[in-house]
Design an enzyme around this catalytic site. Structure first.
Site, PDB file in Angstrom:
ATOM      1  N   MET A   1      61.282 -23.144  43.530  1.00  0.00           N
ATOM      2  CA  MET A   1      61.793 -23.211  42.174  1.00  0.00           C
ATOM      3  C   MET A   1      61.027 -21.894  41.484  1.00  0.00           C
ATOM      4  SD  MET A   1      64.094 -24.505  40.199  1.00  0.00           S
ATOM      5  CE  MET A   1      64.214 -25.902  39.216  1.00  0.00           C
TER       6      MET A   1
ATOM      7  N   ARG B   1      55.524 -25.395  45.119  1.00  0.00           N
ATOM      8  CA  ARG B   1      54.058 -25.387  45.292  1.00  0.00           C
ATOM      9  C   ARG B   1      53.579 -26.071  43.851  1.00  0.00           C
ATOM     10  NH1 ARG B   1      52.548 -19.763  47.117  1.00  0.00           N
ATOM     11  NH2 ARG B   1      54.064 -19.292  45.900  1.00  0.00           N
TER      12      ARG B   1
ATOM     13  N   THR C   1      69.350 -18.868  51.338  1.00  0.00           N
ATOM     14  CA  THR C   1      69.623 -17.610  50.905  1.00  0.00           C
ATOM     15  C   THR C   1      67.999 -16.944  50.819  1.00  0.00           C
ATOM     16  OG1 THR C   1      69.106 -18.462  48.590  1.00  0.00           O
ATOM     17  CG2 THR C   1      71.429 -18.418  49.207  1.00  0.00           C
TER      18      THR C   1
ATOM     19  N   ARG D   1      64.988 -17.048  53.989  1.00  0.00           N
ATOM     20  CA  ARG D   1      64.893 -16.270  55.329  1.00  0.00           C
ATOM     21  C   ARG D   1      65.253 -17.126  56.504  1.00  0.00           C
ATOM     22  NH1 ARG D   1      64.751 -12.260  52.874  1.00  0.00           N
ATOM     23  NH2 ARG D   1      63.086 -10.482  53.212  1.00  0.00           N
TER      24      ARG D   1
ATOM     25  N   GLU E   1      69.354 -11.517  62.964  1.00  0.00           N
ATOM     26  CA  GLU E   1      70.431 -11.043  62.146  1.00  0.00           C
ATOM     27  C   GLU E   1      70.930  -9.602  62.819  1.00  0.00           C
ATOM     28  OE1 GLU E   1      69.297 -12.710  57.902  1.00  0.00           O
ATOM     29  OE2 GLU E   1      69.065 -10.550  57.916  1.00  0.00           O
TER      30      GLU E   1
ATOM     31  N   HIS F   1      73.587 -11.485  55.195  1.00  0.00           N
ATOM     32  CA  HIS F   1      72.351 -11.331  54.086  1.00  0.00           C
ATOM     33  C   HIS F   1      72.796 -10.199  53.117  1.00  0.00           C
ATOM     34  CE1 HIS F   1      67.913 -11.107  54.426  1.00  0.00           C
ATOM     35  NE2 HIS F   1      68.105 -11.103  53.231  1.00  0.00           N
TER      36      HIS F   1
END
Length: 327
Positions: free
Chosen positions: A159, A182, A242, A244, A273, A292
Site C-alpha cells: 500500500m 510493511r 503490476t 515485478r 520480458e 509492462h
C-alpha cells in the site's frame, strides 16, 4: 549559463528499442551534452573524465564495475521508473555515486492500469473481443458470463503510492478493500478509502476476490506469491501483478491456473520480458498479459524525463537530489 560548457551525460542511444525518445532529445540537449555509449566507447580516453552523470532510460545503459571504473567523475545515475532491482546500489555507493528514480510520476498511470487489468480479466474482455471478431462466430452465447467487480473484495499487497491510488479507484466501485503492507497506514488514510489492514498476508489472500500486487522487488518480496499463497486464495479469485514478475513464482502460477486453484491472472509483468513464445502462460485463456505498460503514457514518460533531468542537475552540483534512492 551562456558560454558555459554543458555537463556531459552518458545515455545508451537515441531512438530504437531501448533508446531515449527522439522527442525528448531537444529538451535534454538544452541542459546536457548527451554522449551515447557508442560515442563513449569510440572516444573513451577523452570522454571518461568528462562524464558526470548517467541518464538510465529503461535499464540502459547497463551499469557494471568496468563502466564505473572508467568514469572517475561520475556523480549520479538517474534511473527511469520506480523499480531499482536492475541496479547494484552497494556497488554504486562504493564509488560515491548517487542514484535517483521517478516513483511518484508513474503512480497514477500504474494504478489506472491495475484497475484496467482487473476489469478486463473479470469481464473477460480479451476473450469477448475474440468472439466478436471471429469469422466463425454465428451468435453471441447468452451464457458467456464474467464476474462482478463492484462490491467485490480487493486485496492490495503493498500500500505505497500506487497501491493507495488503486484503493482510491476501487472505492468508486464500492469494493471492500483489504491491504497488507510493511507499515500500516494511519487511520485517516485508511478511512478515506475504507481500507482494512491485514497484518498477515494469509488473511488477505483467503478473503479477496482480486489480489493486486504493488510491491518493490527486494530479497523479501522475491517469489512472495508461491504455491502456498496461491492455494490460500479463493478458487474464484484473480491475481493481478503490476509490480515485478519475480514477485510471483511463475511456475507455481501456471500450475495454479491450469488446475483451477485460482480463476485467473492479469499480468503487466513477467519474467523474462517478453516470455518465450512457447511459454504456457501465453496459451491459457484465463490469463491476460500486457507488455509492462504501467507508466506508458506520453504525459508520464515526459514527466519522468523532466524529473530525471532535475535529479541529474542537482546531483552534478551537490544539491539535494529529488527522489534520491537511499541504501
Amino acid at each position: 549559463m551562456e558560454g558555459q560548457e554543458l555537463p556531459y551525460v552518458l545515455i545508451d542511444r537515441i531512438g530504437g528499442k531501448h533508446g531515449v525518445y527522439e522527442d525528448h532529445v531537444e529538451f535534454l540537449e538544452k541542459h546536457f551534452h548527451l554522449i551515447t555509449m557508442t560515442e563513449y566507447l569510440e572516444n573513451k580516453k577523452f570522454l571518461s573524465k568528462k562524464i558526470g552523470a548517467i541518464y538510465m532510460w529503461y535499464h540502459r545503459p547497463v551499469i557494471n564495475e568496468e563502466l564505473l571504473q572508467s568514469l572517475p567523475n561520475l556523480k549520479i545515475v538517474a534511473s527511469s521508473g520506480v523499480g531499482i532491482d536492475h541496479l547494484d546500489l552497494k556497488l554504486l555507493s562504493s564509488y560515491g555515486v548517487k542514484v535517483s528514480n521517478t516513483p511518484f510520476v508513474v503512480s497514477t498511470d500504474t494504478a489506472d492500469l491495475g484497475m484496467a487489468l482487473m476489469l478486463a480479466s473479470s469481464r473477460r474482455l480479451v476473450e469477448g473481443y475474440q468472439i466478436a471478431v471471429s469469422p466463425d462466430t454465428e451468435y453471441f452465447p447468452a451464457d458467456w458470463l464474467g464476474a462482478e467487480v463492484s462490491g467485490a473484495t480487493l486485496g492490495i499487497v503493498g500500500m505505497g503510492t500506487i497501491g493507495y491510488k488503486v484503493a482510491e479507484r476501487a472505492k468508486a466501485f464500492e469494493m471492500k478493500i483489504l491491504y497488507h503492507n510493511r507499515n500500516r497506514r494511519n487511520k485517516e488514510e485508511e478511512s478515506a478509502v475504507g481500507a482494512i489492514y491485514c497484518k498477515k498476508i494469509d488473511d488477505l489472500l483467503q478473503q479477496s476476490d482480486f489480489v493486486l500486487l504493488s510491491v518493490n522487488l527486494t530479497p523479501q518480496t522475491h517469489k512472495l506469491i508461491g504455491k502456498r499463497e496461491l492455494e490460500l486464495m479463493k478458487p474464484t479469485a484473480t491475481l493481478i501483478n503490476t509490480s515485478r514478475g519475480l514477485v510471483v513464482d511463475q511456475d507455481a502460477l501456471v500450475e495454479a491456473l491450469q488446475n483451477k486453484v485460482i480463476k485467473a491472472a492479469a499480468l503487466d509483468v513477467t519474467y523474462p520480458e517478453p516470455l518465450p513464445r512457447d511459454h504456457p502462460l501465453l496459451k491459457l485463456k484465463n490469463v491476460i498479459i500486457t507488455p509492462h505498460i504501467g507508466s506508458a503514457t506520453k504525459k508520464t514518460r515526459r514527466l519522468m524525463m523532466e524529473n530525471m533531468t532535475e535529479s541529474v542537475q542537482a546531483g552534478l552540483v551537490g544539491l539535494p537530489i529529488p527522489n534520491e534512492v537511499l541504501l
